[in-house]
Design a protein around this motif. Structure first.
Motif, PDB file in Angstrom:
ATOM      1  N   GLN A  18      21.162 -34.911   7.751  1.00 43.36           N
ATOM      2  CA  GLN A  18      20.342 -34.040   6.917  1.00 43.36           C
ATOM      3  C   GLN A  18      20.461 -32.595   7.391  1.00 43.36           C
ATOM      4  O   GLN A  18      20.413 -32.316   8.576  1.00 43.36           O
ATOM      5  CB  GLN A  18      18.887 -34.476   6.958  1.00 43.36           C
ATOM      6  CG  GLN A  18      18.623 -35.693   6.118  1.00 43.36           C
ATOM      7  CD  GLN A  18      18.848 -35.439   4.637  1.00 43.36           C
ATOM      8  OE1 GLN A  18      19.953 -35.275   4.188  1.00 43.36           O
ATOM      9  NE2 GLN A  18      17.789 -35.406   3.892  1.00 43.36           N
ATOM     10  N   ASP A  23      18.609 -29.643  -0.012  1.00 47.99           N
ATOM     11  CA  ASP A  23      17.984 -29.704  -1.338  1.00 47.99           C
ATOM     12  C   ASP A  23      18.274 -28.471  -2.193  1.00 47.99           C
ATOM     13  O   ASP A  23      18.040 -28.492  -3.395  1.00 47.99           O
ATOM     14  CB  ASP A  23      16.474 -29.885  -1.222  1.00 47.99           C
ATOM     15  CG  ASP A  23      16.104 -31.268  -0.713  1.00 47.99           C
ATOM     16  OD1 ASP A  23      16.953 -32.180  -0.792  1.00 47.99           O
ATOM     17  OD2 ASP A  23      14.972 -31.431  -0.237  1.00 47.99           O
ATOM     18  N   THR A  24      18.778 -27.398  -1.584  1.00 42.50           N
ATOM     19  CA  THR A  24      19.100 -26.199  -2.362  1.00 42.50           C
ATOM     20  C   THR A  24      20.503 -26.274  -2.965  1.00 42.50           C
ATOM     21  O   THR A  24      20.871 -25.411  -3.750  1.00 42.50           O
ATOM     22  CB  THR A  24      18.979 -24.914  -1.514  1.00 42.50           C
ATOM     23  OG1 THR A  24      19.947 -24.948  -0.462  1.00 42.50           O
ATOM     24  CG2 THR A  24      17.577 -24.771  -0.939  1.00 42.50           C
ATOM     25  N   GLU A  27      22.330 -30.000  -7.962  1.00 41.67           N
ATOM     26  CA  GLU A  27      22.433 -31.452  -8.131  1.00 41.67           C
ATOM     27  C   GLU A  27      23.867 -31.901  -8.413  1.00 41.67           C
ATOM     28  O   GLU A  27      24.336 -32.889  -7.854  1.00 41.67           O
ATOM     29  CB  GLU A  27      21.504 -31.902  -9.257  1.00 41.67           C
ATOM     30  CG  GLU A  27      21.390 -33.395  -9.401  1.00 41.67           C
ATOM     31  CD  GLU A  27      20.649 -34.066  -8.262  1.00 41.67           C
ATOM     32  OE1 GLU A  27      21.036 -35.199  -7.907  1.00 41.67           O
ATOM     33  OE2 GLU A  27      19.695 -33.480  -7.732  1.00 41.67           O
ATOM     34  N   ARG A  30      26.003 -32.088  -5.090  1.00 39.71           N
ATOM     35  CA  ARG A  30      25.546 -32.829  -3.906  1.00 39.71           C
ATOM     36  C   ARG A  30      26.477 -33.964  -3.511  1.00 39.71           C
ATOM     37  O   ARG A  30      26.730 -34.192  -2.337  1.00 39.71           O
ATOM     38  CB  ARG A  30      24.133 -33.348  -4.108  1.00 39.71           C
ATOM     39  CG  ARG A  30      23.124 -32.236  -4.072  1.00 39.71           C
ATOM     40  CD  ARG A  30      21.725 -32.741  -4.191  1.00 39.71           C
ATOM     41  NE  ARG A  30      20.828 -31.590  -4.313  1.00 39.71           N
ATOM     42  CZ  ARG A  30      19.563 -31.684  -4.560  1.00 39.71           C
ATOM     43  NH1 ARG A  30      19.003 -32.874  -4.708  1.00 39.71           N
ATOM     44  NH2 ARG A  30      18.826 -30.603  -4.664  1.00 39.71           N
TER      45      ARG A  30
END
Length: 74
Positions: A18, A23-24, A27, A30
């Motif tokens: 992680q 998360d930035t 999508e 990713r």
């Protein structure tokens, strides 16, 4: 990698370490970023992946060399 018929993604997002800013990452990107991290081609910057930073020529050169080495090993 596609031209060499190397599929890093396989069945979806890989289990990778992680990063504080994972998360930035948009999508749509990713899965590809996860695959590059999982293959050891991308390492991030400390505890972040820095998706909004500009990429330097040196970083691109390192990535390209890693890809060439990765393909040569396959």
């Amino acid at each position: 990698l596609k031209s060499e018929e190397i599929d890093l993604v396989g069945d979806g997002v890989l289990d990778v370490p992680q990063y504080s800013d994972f998360d930035t990452i948009p999508e749509y990107a990713r899965e590809a970023v996860s695959a590059l991290i999982g293959a050891g081609l991308v390492n991030g910057k400390g505890d972040s992946i820095a998706p909004n930073d500009n990429t330097t020529r040196a970083e691109v050169a390192v990535l390209l060399q890693r890809v060439l080495d990765f393909v040569a090993e396959k």
